[in-house]
Design an enzyme around this catalytic site. Structure first.
Site, PDB file in Angstrom:
ATOM      1  N   ARG A 121      14.398  72.263  45.159  1.00  8.26           N
ATOM      2  CA  ARG A 121      13.727  71.233  44.408  1.00  8.26           C
ATOM      3  C   ARG A 121      12.621  71.636  43.368  1.00  8.26           C
ATOM      4  NH1 ARG A 121      12.637  71.161  50.465  1.00  8.26           N
ATOM      5  NH2 ARG A 121      14.228  69.516  51.276  1.00  8.26           N
ATOM      6  N   LYS A 143      15.398  65.402  29.354  1.00  8.00           N
ATOM      7  CA  LYS A 143      16.230  64.664  29.995  1.00  8.00           C
ATOM      8  C   LYS A 143      17.267  65.518  30.451  1.00  8.00           C
ATOM      9  CE  LYS A 143      15.593  60.289  28.054  1.00  8.00           C
ATOM     10  NZ  LYS A 143      16.167  59.326  27.149  1.00  8.00           N
ATOM     11  N   GLU A 185      21.764  63.251  14.912  1.00  5.39           N
ATOM     12  CA  GLU A 185      20.461  62.996  15.704  1.00  5.39           C
ATOM     13  C   GLU A 185      19.419  63.530  14.842  1.00  5.39           C
ATOM     14  OE1 GLU A 185      20.523  61.820  18.719  1.00  5.39           O
ATOM     15  OE2 GLU A 185      22.089  62.515  19.762  1.00  5.39           O
ATOM     16  N   LYS A 227      10.264  64.023  17.668  1.00  5.44           N
ATOM     17  CA  LYS A 227      10.326  63.928  19.319  1.00  5.44           C
ATOM     18  C   LYS A 227       9.372  64.157  20.173  1.00  5.44           C
ATOM     19  CE  LYS A 227      13.873  64.190  22.652  1.00  5.44           C
ATOM     20  NZ  LYS A 227      15.252  64.306  23.187  1.00  5.44           N
ATOM     21  N   GLU A 237      10.337  57.428  29.803  1.00  2.35           N
ATOM     22  CA  GLU A 237      10.954  56.298  28.993  1.00  2.35           C
ATOM     23  C   GLU A 237      10.634  54.896  29.802  1.00  2.35           C
ATOM     24  OE1 GLU A 237      14.661  57.288  27.260  1.00  2.35           O
ATOM     25  OE2 GLU A 237      15.534  55.009  27.588  1.00  2.35           O
ATOM     26  N   ARG A 241      10.057  55.673  24.421  1.00  3.42           N
ATOM     27  CA  ARG A 241      11.014  56.708  24.181  1.00  3.42           C
ATOM     28  C   ARG A 241      12.280  56.271  23.942  1.00  3.42           C
ATOM     29  NH1 ARG A 241      11.578  62.380  27.609  1.00  3.42           N
ATOM     30  NH2 ARG A 241      13.558  62.970  26.509  1.00  3.42           N
ATOM     31  N   ASN A 245      17.010  56.591  21.245  1.00  2.00           N
ATOM     32  CA  ASN A 245      18.407  56.114  21.351  1.00  2.00           C
ATOM     33  C   ASN A 245      18.917  55.287  20.371  1.00  2.00           C
ATOM     34  OD1 ASN A 245      19.161  57.581  23.894  1.00  2.00           O
ATOM     35  ND2 ASN A 245      17.775  56.358  25.073  1.00  2.00           N
ATOM     36  N   HIS A 248      22.670  54.853  19.933  1.00  4.49           N
ATOM     37  CA  HIS A 248      23.400  55.452  21.361  1.00  4.49           C
ATOM     38  C   HIS A 248      24.250  54.506  22.163  1.00  4.49           C
ATOM     39  CE1 HIS A 248      20.911  59.003  19.932  1.00  4.49           C
ATOM     40  NE2 HIS A 248      21.250  59.535  21.161  1.00  4.49           N
ATOM     41  N   HIS A 252      27.330  55.793  23.034  1.00  2.00           N
ATOM     42  CA  HIS A 252      27.918  56.106  24.533  1.00  2.00           C
ATOM     43  C   HIS A 252      29.066  55.361  24.763  1.00  2.00           C
ATOM     44  CE1 HIS A 252      23.604  57.665  25.997  1.00  2.00           C
ATOM     45  NE2 HIS A 252      24.365  58.649  25.149  1.00  2.00           N
ATOM     46  N   HIS A 265      29.345  63.572  20.544  1.00  2.22           N
ATOM     47  CA  HIS A 265      28.324  62.801  20.817  1.00  2.22           C
ATOM     48  C   HIS A 265      27.790  62.236  19.578  1.00  2.22           C
ATOM     49  CE1 HIS A 265      24.537  61.250  22.762  1.00  2.22           C
ATOM     50  NE2 HIS A 265      23.953  61.959  21.920  1.00  2.22           N
TER      51      HIS A 265
END
Ligand code: NAD
Ligand code: GLY
Length: 364
Positions: A121, A143, A185, A227, A237, A241, A245, A248, A252, A265
């Site tokens: 955990r 993330k 990026e 960032k 987010e 935030r 993206n 993206h 994606h 990517h």
């Protein structure tokens, strides 16, 4: 001389160290949570280059240092590979004070972070990013996760590292194509947040492509600062935030539609930024000159400015189908990060017909 950027998140705050020679320097890791064991998670490409140096730097700090080498590639960012990390942790009897070290690019970093978030955990982890993309983006902000065959990064958790160690020297072994992917990026931070940085990139993209140390340090630090400022305001987010993206949603779709690993990517993000800028233009939010400016910079960074054809029968339909699975979608409506005037991003929907026009114009 190392530079530092702070990500301020209350008790989850941490430092991002940026400079040469950091990875192999034992003092880089001063102040990390104590523990008797560390696990270096890397892959079959990066471990032969840098795991021994990291292990030596950590040797005085941990009684036991274990290592796992994952298969290399985006196509391995999945449950099966994640399980390899848990296998070693359990086989070696690692307790909840064990510290994970993610030594690699964004794939290793995202998977190690997710393993750290879920093993017993939650155990501490450190990001030691070895690609430009990971140093300017994926190692910062917490993330973590893996891909699902139906969608990119669909399973994961927000879980912050204890520290990020960006050693600029390791970028010397990065293949040119991967370096360019990282620049995508870097470039994104300009249009969404800081046009001065975009001006600087236009002046220094040649220096960056030549791996000039001063230019690299500036690009990594500026990217991390932007960032960190965004994530510091919206860690999970709930709003702001999402601007990170930019490019993206289309990107994606390209990655998933081509099969993970075929387009990198950063390459998907590059073509995706042109598409998102063009959609912004068609919605009256930026002018043609802005789209051209961004397209030229992306091309100079050695990146694609057109998306691939994903389906010869109905290319736009295939993009739309893939983009509906995006995490920003709400009730089936695709939401795009668009540029609402240079340096300012917004998240909003757009009519399918207009998105189809953009895809038709921006793919080849
Ligand atoms: P990657 O991790 O696949 O690394 C690219 C390639 O470079 C790999 O083959 C790797 O083994 C190799 N490599 C890494 N460092 C090297 C070095 N120093 N020398 C030689 N080779 C080296 O890809 P990436 O571009 O770093 O990361 C992409 C991933 O990051 C994607 O899965 C993407 O979804 C994720 N990502 C996550 C976030 C986030 O916020 N968590 C943000 C952006 C991207
Ligand atoms: N790379 C996007 C984010 O971290 O939010």
């Amino acid at each position: 001389m190392a530079q530092e950027v702070s990500l301020d998140l209350g008790e989850r705050s941490y430092r991002i160290a940026i400079g040469g020679g950091l990875l192999a320097n034992a003092s880089t890791y001063d102040g990390l949570p104590p523990g008797s064991a560390a696990l270096i998670v890397s892959n079959t490409t990066v471990a032969p280059l840098y795991a021994a140096s990291l292990r030596a730097a950590l040797a005085g700090r941990y009684a036991q240092i274990h290592e796992v080498r994952l298969p290399d590639g985006e196509e391995h960012k999945n449950w099966q590979t994640l399980q390899l990390i848990f296998d070693v942790l359990l086989e070696q009897g690692c307790d909840r004070k064990t510290v994970l070290f993610a030594l690699g690019g964004g794939v290793v970093g995202d998977m190690t972070g997710f393993a750290a978030a879920s093993y017993m955990r939650g155990i501490p982890f450190v990001q030691v990013p070895t690609t430009l993309l990971a140093q300017v983006d994926s190692s910062v902000g917490g993330k973590t996760g893996i891909n699902h065959p139906l969608g990119k990064n669909m399973v994961g958790a927000f879980y912050q590292p204890q520290r990020v160690v960006c050693d600029l020297d390791v970028l010397s072994t990065l293949p040119a194509r991967e370096f360019s992917a990282g620049l995508a990026e870097v470039i994104k931070y300009g249009p969404i947040a800081d046009m001065d940085f975009l001006d600087w990139l236009e002046r220094h993209v040649g220096d960056l492509m030549a791996h000039d140390g001063t230019a690299l340090a500036h690009a990594v630090r500026s990217s991390c600062e932007i960032k960190a400022a965004v994530v510091g305001q919206d860690e999970k987010e709930s709003g702001l935030r999402a601007i990170l993206n930019f490019g993206h949603t289309f990107g994606h779709a390209i990655e998933a539609g081509m099969g993970y690993g075929v387009w990198l990517h950063g390459e998907g993000v590059a073509a995706g930024m042109v598409m998102a800028a063009e959609l912004s233009r068609r919605l009256g939010m930026v002018d043609e000159a802005f789209v051209q400016r961004l397209t030229t910079l992306i091309r100079r960074a050695g990146l694609p400015t057109k998306g691939p054809i994903l389906d010869t029968q109905d290319n736009a339909g295939r993009y739309l189908e893939l983009m509906r699975i995006d995490k920003k979608s709400e009730a089936g409506e695709i939401r795009f990060v668009l540029i609402d005037g240079p340096g300012k991003a917004v998240v909003r929907g757009a009519p399918d017909a207009l998105v189809r026009e953009v895809i038709d114009a921006c793919c080849e």
